[in-house]
Design a protein around this motif. Structure first.
Motif, short mmCIF file in Angstrom:
data_model
loop_
_atom_site.label_atom_id
_atom_site.label_comp_id
_atom_site.label_asym_id
_atom_site.label_seq_id
_atom_site.Cartn_x
_atom_site.Cartn_y
_atom_site.Cartn_z
N HIS A 147 61.59 -27.95 113.86
CA HIS A 147 60.18 -27.57 113.79
C HIS A 147 59.28 -28.77 113.53
CE1 HIS A 147 62.22 -23.73 112.29
NE2 HIS A 147 61.76 -23.45 113.50
N LEU A 186 58.99 -19.57 101.99
CA LEU A 186 59.86 -20.74 102.09
C LEU A 186 60.63 -20.96 100.78
CD1 LEU A 186 57.55 -23.31 103.90
CD2 LEU A 186 59.56 -22.16 104.84
N LYS A 187 61.92 -21.19 100.92
CA LYS A 187 62.76 -21.46 99.76
C LYS A 187 63.10 -22.93 99.62
CE LYS A 187 64.87 -16.85 99.79
NZ LYS A 187 64.16 -16.40 98.57
N SER A 188 62.97 -23.67 100.73
CA SER A 188 63.30 -25.10 100.67
C SER A 188 62.59 -25.84 101.80
CB SER A 188 64.82 -25.30 100.80
OG SER A 188 65.28 -24.83 102.06
N PRO A 196 63.14 -29.29 104.41
CA PRO A 196 64.16 -30.23 104.87
C PRO A 196 63.74 -31.68 104.58
CG PRO A 196 62.83 -29.53 106.72
CD PRO A 196 62.35 -28.74 105.54
N ASN A 204 54.76 -20.05 97.66
CA ASN A 204 56.02 -19.86 98.37
C ASN A 204 57.13 -19.64 97.34
OD1 ASN A 204 56.13 -20.30 101.53
ND2 ASN A 204 54.46 -21.58 100.77
N ASN A 246 60.27 -17.97 106.41
CA ASN A 246 61.24 -18.23 105.34
C ASN A 246 62.12 -19.43 105.62
OD1 ASN A 246 63.14 -17.24 107.25
ND2 ASN A 246 62.83 -15.15 106.51
N THR A 247 61.98 -20.01 106.82
CA THR A 247 62.84 -21.14 107.18
C THR A 247 62.00 -22.24 107.83
OG1 THR A 247 64.72 -19.68 107.56
CG2 THR A 247 64.86 -21.88 108.50
N LEU A 248 62.28 -23.46 107.43
CA LEU A 248 61.63 -24.62 108.04
C LEU A 248 62.72 -25.65 108.30
CD1 LEU A 248 58.87 -25.82 108.82
CD2 LEU A 248 58.77 -26.86 106.56
N GLY A 249 63.00 -25.90 109.58
CA GLY A 249 64.09 -26.80 109.93
C GLY A 249 63.63 -28.06 110.62
N THR A 300 57.83 -15.06 111.32
CA THR A 300 58.95 -15.28 110.39
C THR A 300 59.51 -16.69 110.51
OG1 THR A 300 60.48 -14.33 112.02
CG2 THR A 300 59.60 -12.85 110.34
N PHE A 301 59.06 -17.44 111.51
CA PHE A 301 59.50 -18.83 111.63
C PHE A 301 58.40 -19.64 112.30
CE2 PHE A 301 61.08 -16.46 115.27
CZ PHE A 301 60.62 -17.21 116.36
#
Length: 605
Positions: free
Chosen positions: A284, A301-303, A305, A322, A278-281, A256-257
């Motif tokens: 990472h 993924l919704k966005s 960075p 995505n 669902n998250t990429l920060g 999930t990440f």
């Protein structure tokens, strides 16, 4: 009648022939004699359901010809025989191996892949000199504890069996460098794996693993880890310390990440497609400056960075399927990005026709959206171009030269690169040069001035017909883009580029696959689509053990040699648009693994 002849008639167990009533195909006596001289015996693909006793006893019994009343010349001195060191028994019908296996203690290589073995004898542990053991494609449900006695083993291939567990003692094989456990039924792996500190390649793909042991972080020399197609929901934090890791495959799991890998600073490929990320920060991405390939397709993924721009070495970014509705403008600051895949995203604000124009046009559009504040003079006014402006200032971005170590002179339609462009470099160490989309007919001679630092060279979309030897002097080059030119061959001296990892030769005029590429073992990516290539040599390609991507689409290949299926390092093979009949389109559509499996099944036995 000679003793040899009588042995053939009576079924003497020391003879290389079987009783004439035996249905097993015989092993020619000539092979046995040759094996005594060479130390190698290849009995692959002979339909054997058991191995003749004479094979196991080849170094024990006196050869039958010793009892014959014949004269021996220098080449037939049986008493000067060498011990058997390599034995190939693959692609037969063997269901078991006898304890007589221990009679070959000098074996260095034993290949028994593609048989019907359900177990191995304990005697396997007595082959103490063994360095490579290939028991893949059998029906093994377990490995004997004695396998841990193979202290000199460097390569253990056990893929495509039915293993449900591996013995804890496997961790005692400390010299092991390659371990392939893929396509089994493993549900867990013991922490003893962490003792294999010499391991450089580990494949546990296509199993039922829900977790990896924390001890995996002790594999400080591991360069390639493949965990594709398992049930992983997370990876242990200890993996962050695997500072030799170059390729990490985590496709088709339940992540999930994205894992945080702060010490994996030389990681070049990260494949995490078909998960639930669902998250990429920023955390990472911040340490992955050497990443060439980031594959995130089929996630949630919704966005993205803005810190995606930190991946300065990124060449391929796959975001297919995505939930992205927008893209950060900072993507335009990735100097090496050549492939950006965005199909299947609900993007808004970017016209569909723009997306269809390809990566470079999209990056150009994003670059145009970046707001760059104009520099002002001491009087508060923006400076204009005056008669005192240096020519190099108007031709190249001197800021990019100083800070990004990049020399950019592309899309000018220029027949030559002006001297002022090279003069602007001064003493700056340039790592990346882009001379694409001009009208160059040859490689600029002055490029050799940058040979001490240049790693990435883009000459795509020009009119170059031949490669001059000055290009072959760029010995630190890792990436070379020659797409859309007029090339028909490459010089042999290109093999001097011992660091070259990727080469793009698409849309040229090659009628044969350049032989020199077979001699550059560091190559990981070869893109040579849309040429006129009629054949490839799989036996030469197999030698490129790091080759993971091969694009041959839209060429003139009339047949695909089955031996290409043995190129097990390939992760992406593209063959569409060629006139061959097999493999059929249905096989091609299933992807690289299916193609390679199909080709292997066609290898004559």
């Amino acid at each position: 009648m000679s003793r040899l002849r009588r042995g053939a008639m009576t079924g003497d167990p020391r003879a290389g022939f079987r009783d004439h009533r035996d249905k097993e195909p015989p092993v020619p006596q000539g092979l046995i004699r040759a094996a005594r001289k060479s130390g190698q015996l290849n009995l692959s693909g002979r339909g054997l359901s058991e191995v003749p006793a004479s094979v196991w006893r080849i170094n024990v019994d006196t050869p039958e010809e010793a009892h014959s009343n014949v004269q021996f010349d220098a080449s037939d001195r049986w008493w000067e025989q060498t011990d058997l060191v390599k034995l190939f028994l693959s692609s037969n019908k063997l269901q078991s191996l006898p304890d007589d296996l221990r009679l070959l203690p000098a074996l260095v290589l034993l290949d028994i892949h593609d048989n019907l073995l359900s177990e191995l004898p304990a005697a396997i542990g007595e082959l103490v000199h063994l360095q490579k053991l290939n028991i893949s494609h059998n029906k093994l449900r377990s490995l004997p504890q004695e396998v841990s006695q193979l202290q000199n083993l460097k390569s253990l291939l056990v893929q495509h069996n039915q293993l449900e567990e591996i013995p804890e003692a496997l961790g005692q094989m400390t010299d092991l460098e390659e371990l392939d456990l893929s396509n089994n039924c493993l549900k867990n792996i013991s922490g003893g794996l962490g003792s294999l500190t010499h391991l450089t390649r580990l494949n546990v793909s296509n199993n039922k693993l829900k977790a990896l042991p924390a001890e995996i972080g002790s594999l400080k020399r591991l360069r390639q880890l493949d965990c594709t197609s398992n049930l992983l929901e997370e990876v242990p934090t200890s993996m962050a310390g695997m500072d030799s890791l170059e390729q990490l495959y985590l496709r088709q799991n339940k992540l999930t990440f994205l894992p945080e890998l702060p010490d994996c600073r030389i990681l070049k490929e990260l494949h995490v497609g078909n998960n639930q990320i669902n998250t990429l920060g920023p955390q990472h991405l911040s340490h992955l400056s050497c990443l060439n390939i980031l594959e995130l397709r089929d996630n949630k993924l919704k966005s993205l960075p803005d810190e995606i721009a930190l991946l300065k070495g990124l060449e391929r970014l796959d975001l297919t399927n995505n939930d992205l509705s927008s893209l950060p403008n900072s993507l335009a600051n990735l100097p090496n990005l050549k492939s950006l895949q965005l199909e299947g995203n609900p993007l808004r604000g970017i016209r569909r026709d723009l997306l269809s124009k390809g990566t470079q046009e999209l990056l150009k559009y994003l670059r145009g959206r970046i707001q760059v504040p104009e520099a002002k003079s001491e009087q508060g006014e923006a400076p204009g171009v005056t008669a005192m402006t240096m020519p190099s200032d108007s031709l190249v971005n001197t800021h990019a030269i100083a800070t990004l170590k990049t020399l950019e002179y592309s899309d000018k339609q220029a027949p030559v690169i002006p001297d002022a462009v090279f003069n602007a470099v001064g003493g700056s160490p340039i790592t990346s040069v882009n001379f694409s989309k001009n009208q160059l007919i040859e490689v600029p001679l002055r490029i050799v001035e940058l040979k001490d630092s240049l790693c990435d060279f883009n000459l795509g979309f020009n009119k170059i017909t031949t490669i001059s030897l000055n290009l072959c002097m760029l010995l630190k080059l890792t990436h070379l883009d020659l797409r859309n030119n007029l090339l028909v061959s490459l010089p042999d001296k290109l093999e001097a580029m011992t660091r070259l990892q990727s080469i793009i030769l698409s849309f040229n005029r090659f009628k044969t696959f350049p032989d020199v590429l077979y001699r550059i073992p560091t190559l990981e990516t070869i893109l040579i689509s849309s040429n006129q290539i009629g054949s490839i040599d799989p036996l030469q390609l197999i030698k490129l053990t790091k080759l993971s991507t091969l694009d041959l689409k839209n060429n003139d290949l009339l047949q695909i040699p089955p031996a290409l299926g043995n190129c097990e390092s390939l992760r992406s093979l593209n063959l569409e648009g060629n006139p061959f009949r097999n493999p059929r389109a249905a096989i091609l559509a299933k992807g690289t693994n299916a193609i390679l499996e199909y080709l292997r099944s066609r290898i004559p036995t």
